[in-house]
Design an enzyme around this catalytic site. Structure first.
Site, PDB file in Angstrom:
ATOM      1  N   ALA A   1      48.685  43.252  37.358  1.00 30.73           N
ATOM      2  CA  ALA A   1      48.421  42.139  36.448  1.00 30.73           C
ATOM      3  C   ALA A   1      47.751  40.995  37.194  1.00 30.73           C
ATOM      4  O   ALA A   1      48.238  40.533  38.227  1.00 30.73           O
ATOM      5  CB  ALA A   1      49.727  41.648  35.814  1.00 30.73           C
TER       6      ALA A   1
ATOM      7  N   TYR B   1      37.925  33.650  41.951  1.00 32.32           N
ATOM      8  CA  TYR B   1      38.649  34.914  41.845  1.00 32.32           C
ATOM      9  C   TYR B   1      38.940  35.465  43.232  1.00 32.32           C
ATOM     10  O   TYR B   1      40.092  35.791  43.574  1.00 32.32           O
ATOM     11  CB  TYR B   1      37.840  35.929  41.027  1.00 32.32           C
ATOM     12  CG  TYR B   1      38.362  37.340  41.136  1.00 32.32           C
ATOM     13  CD1 TYR B   1      39.617  37.667  40.627  1.00 32.32           C
ATOM     14  CD2 TYR B   1      37.620  38.337  41.763  1.00 32.32           C
ATOM     15  CE1 TYR B   1      40.124  38.959  40.737  1.00 32.32           C
ATOM     16  CE2 TYR B   1      38.110  39.627  41.877  1.00 32.32           C
ATOM     17  CZ  TYR B   1      39.352  39.938  41.367  1.00 32.32           C
ATOM     18  OH  TYR B   1      39.854  41.213  41.490  1.00 32.32           O
TER      19      TYR B   1
ATOM     20  N   LYS C   1      42.532  35.832  45.485  1.00 34.95           N
ATOM     21  CA  LYS C   1      43.012  37.097  46.046  1.00 34.95           C
ATOM     22  C   LYS C   1      43.238  36.977  47.553  1.00 34.95           C
ATOM     23  O   LYS C   1      44.195  37.551  48.094  1.00 34.95           O
ATOM     24  CB  LYS C   1      42.008  38.212  45.740  1.00 34.95           C
ATOM     25  CG  LYS C   1      41.999  38.665  44.288  1.00 34.95           C
ATOM     26  CD  LYS C   1      43.305  39.344  43.897  1.00 34.95           C
ATOM     27  CE  LYS C   1      43.225  40.034  42.549  1.00 34.95           C
ATOM     28  NZ  LYS C   1      44.465  40.745  42.192  1.00 34.95           N
TER      29      LYS C   1
END
Length: 312
Positions: free
Chosen positions: A77, A144, A148
């Protein structure tokens, strides 16, 4: 398959109803796992395997981990669309949501056999290399990827307390992926025999895997003895969007005109991203990459395309 207590193996997959989760669930069911799911926000579902909880809530994470005490956790997720409008959500979900899962395991006194956490090859940034391996420095160029990278750094602080494997999948695709992503968008235009497609820079090149291969890799890593390591998930073979357009044209016999839309050209676009799968394939040699032309045949419904399970 049974757990050490003699009960069937139970695996919690966050994001199970997402693109990757659906294929991974099939792989795990075939291996004898009972798969239950979680999401990063509450959602209604009639599926009895779903245990919806908000991963951004530490209280909900504690409750679910304590109730299920899963043998394995696969954490998929995430906010994964690079063009997502809310930059803060990348960090709220991708970093803090992951932290909540790990903290919940410690808080309720539960240590799964393995926790697999999906990161992204976008953490490498705009690297000029024929094959990026896991030792390359991380240089993210968008929120993004930065989220991460931050998530990975946080996860490593848990490596002595929990058996964790981090994966860095490069681009992958397949039937069922959202048309917000480039390959499904291209495939859809060819399936509809559209005369024109609007794209950004078609010279960008990516290492594309088949989602069925990715699912097989995740299942194999769960069953392996490895922990505390990071693996690229890739094929080592890049394809530019121009090549993909040409392949789709050859497979369908349809020609399409490309219009470059400046709105689709991002300054932070990574030009070339191709990885080395050497470490991964040494660890899980039974996982065989699927040729990209076979993936396109499957997505286009043109000619035979082997199921990933038939290749192993």
């Amino acid at each position: 398959m049974t757990s050490r207590s003699g009960q069937s193996v139970q695996t919690l997959v966050t994001g199970r109803r997402g693109f990757t989760g659906a294929y991974l669930s099939d792989v795990l069911h075939a291996a004898g796992h009972t798969v239950v799911s979680g999401s990063y926000k509450d959602a209604s579902s009639a599926d009895s395997r779903d245990t919806d909880f908000d991963i951004t809530s530490i209280e909900q994470c504690r409750r679910v981990i304590d109730e299920l005490r899963p043998d394995y956790i696969v954490h998929l997720a995430a906010i994964s669309f690079v063009g997502h409008a809310n930059d803060l959500e990348f960090y709220h979900v991708n970093v803090l949501g992951t932290l909540n899962l790990l903290q919940a395991c410690e808080d309720v006194g539960h240590t799964p056999r393995k926790i697999l956490i999906a990161s992204s090859a976008n953490v490498y940034g705009n690297v000029e290399s024929a094959a990026i391996d896991e030792q390359f420095p991380l240089a993210p160029v968008n929120h993004y990827a930065a989220s991460k990278m931050a998530m990975e750094a946080m996860v490593r602080t848990w490596s002595e307390r929990l058996p964790i494997v981090i994966t860095r999948p490069f681009n992958y695709t397949g039937v069922g992926q959202s048309e917000r992503f480039l390959v499904p968008k291209i495939v859809s235009h060819f399936l509809k025999r559209e005369p024109v497609i609007s794209l950004g820079n078609i010279d960008v090149a990516r290492d594309f895997s088949d989602v069925r291969f990715v699912a097989q890799v995740y299942g194999a890593l769960l069953e392996s003895d490895v922990a505390g390591e990071t693996f690229n998930v890739c094929t080592g073979q890049p394809y530019s969007l121009a090549q993909i357009l040409e392949l789709c044209g050859e497979l369908t016999g349809h020609k399409i005109r490309v219009e470059v839309n400046p709105a689709f050209v991002r300054k932070t676009d990574v030009k070339t991203l191709v990885g080395s799968p050497a470490r991964l394939l040494a660890q899980v040699p039974t996982a065989k990459p699927i040729p990209f032309d076979e993936t396109l045949r499957w997505m286009l419904g043109v000619g035979p395309s082997l199921d990933a399970a038939e290749r192993n």
